[in-house]
Design a protein around this motif. Sequence first.
Motif, PDB file in Angstrom:
ATOM      1  N   GLY A 129      -9.964 -22.224  20.822  1.00 39.97           N
ATOM      2  CA  GLY A 129     -10.015 -21.294  21.957  1.00 39.97           C
ATOM      3  C   GLY A 129      -9.402 -19.953  21.641  1.00 39.97           C
ATOM      4  O   GLY A 129      -9.970 -18.899  21.979  1.00 39.97           O
ATOM      5  N   MET A 130      -8.252 -19.965  20.986  1.00 37.58           N
ATOM      6  CA  MET A 130      -7.600 -18.699  20.604  1.00 37.58           C
ATOM      7  C   MET A 130      -8.455 -17.930  19.605  1.00 37.58           C
ATOM      8  O   MET A 130      -8.590 -16.710  19.695  1.00 37.58           O
ATOM      9  CB  MET A 130      -6.213 -18.965  20.013  1.00 37.58           C
ATOM     10  N   GLY A 172     -11.635 -16.596  21.555  1.00 34.15           N
ATOM     11  CA  GLY A 172     -11.251 -15.508  22.457  1.00 34.15           C
ATOM     12  C   GLY A 172     -10.827 -14.253  21.712  1.00 34.15           C
ATOM     13  O   GLY A 172     -11.191 -13.134  22.091  1.00 34.15           O
ATOM     14  N   THR A 173     -10.083 -14.439  20.639  1.00 31.55           N
ATOM     15  CA  THR A 173      -9.631 -13.295  19.845  1.00 31.55           C
ATOM     16  C   THR A 173     -10.808 -12.645  19.129  1.00 31.55           C
ATOM     17  O   THR A 173     -10.937 -11.420  19.114  1.00 31.55           O
ATOM     18  CB  THR A 173      -8.549 -13.736  18.837  1.00 31.55           C
ATOM     19  N   TRP A 203     -11.661 -10.938  23.830  1.00 29.03           N
ATOM     20  CA  TRP A 203     -11.386 -11.191  25.232  1.00 29.03           C
ATOM     21  C   TRP A 203      -9.938 -10.828  25.524  1.00 29.03           C
ATOM     22  O   TRP A 203      -9.099 -10.758  24.630  1.00 29.03           O
ATOM     23  CB  TRP A 203     -11.587 -12.665  25.559  1.00 29.03           C
ATOM     24  N   ASN A 210      -6.089 -11.508  27.181  1.00 29.10           N
ATOM     25  CA  ASN A 210      -5.149 -12.617  27.013  1.00 29.10           C
ATOM     26  C   ASN A 210      -5.396 -13.766  27.981  1.00 29.10           C
ATOM     27  O   ASN A 210      -5.352 -14.933  27.589  1.00 29.10           O
ATOM     28  CB  ASN A 210      -3.713 -12.125  27.176  1.00 29.10           C
ATOM     29  N   THR A 234      -8.662 -15.675  27.137  1.00 27.51           N
ATOM     30  CA  THR A 234      -8.476 -16.420  25.889  1.00 27.51           C
ATOM     31  C   THR A 234      -7.606 -17.646  26.109  1.00 27.51           C
ATOM     32  O   THR A 234      -7.919 -18.741  25.629  1.00 27.51           O
ATOM     33  CB  THR A 234      -7.860 -15.516  24.802  1.00 27.51           C
ATOM     34  N   ALA A 282      -8.597 -21.581  25.716  1.00 28.86           N
ATOM     35  CA  ALA A 282      -7.802 -22.443  24.830  1.00 28.86           C
ATOM     36  C   ALA A 282      -7.301 -23.680  25.570  1.00 28.86           C
ATOM     37  O   ALA A 282      -7.343 -24.797  25.034  1.00 28.86           O
ATOM     38  CB  ALA A 282      -6.635 -21.659  24.243  1.00 28.86           C
ATOM     39  N   HIS A 307      -2.980 -10.979  16.487  1.00 28.01           N
ATOM     40  CA  HIS A 307      -4.333 -11.313  16.027  1.00 28.01           C
ATOM     41  C   HIS A 307      -4.284 -12.488  15.060  1.00 28.01           C
ATOM     42  O   HIS A 307      -3.225 -12.855  14.544  1.00 28.01           O
ATOM     43  CB  HIS A 307      -4.969 -10.086  15.362  1.00 28.01           C
TER      44      HIS A 307
END
Length: 169
Positions: free
Chosen positions: A50-51, A54-55, A59, A61, A64, A68, A127
């Motif tokens: 998920g992280m 999203g990263t 997306w 915070n 994301t 996650a 990141h």
Amino acid sequence: MDHSAHHTGTAHDHAAHQDREGHAGPVTWGAAAKATLHCLTGCAIGEILGMAIGTALMWGNVATMVLAIVLAFVFGYSLTLFAIRKAGLDFKTAIKVALAADTLSIIVMELVDNGIIALVPGAMDAHLDETLFWTSLLGGFVIAFLLTTPVNKWMIGHGKGHAVVHAYH
């Protein structure tokens, strides 16, 4: 994950070891740690995926973190679901068992590890290629493991959590 190493008796055998209040008897820290590691594995797969998604999609915070957490639950439940389906349970019963076995453990795990990520300065904006991202994520998992293990020990000792899964092996 194959839970047969934890308990090889039938559901009847398992029930026979519980007292009137539903206590399953003494539970080792090792058994609780194995249940927690199972939960952590599913949560870690979902969280990292998920992280990363999203990263990579840039997306925010919140989006994301929501992805996650959702994936942590999906993968956490899936690991148990696949194991108990393999033991011969029908899908509907397997889902009920997975929910009973993992919900509290995943909730505690997610609250702790996401809380740590939220509290570490800069971690939410780090990141994938930054050390801060990985140290806060992995540090959160370690602390979540340490805090969730006693929860799982208590649940198994009371015939809940992964004790429910063990009844089907």
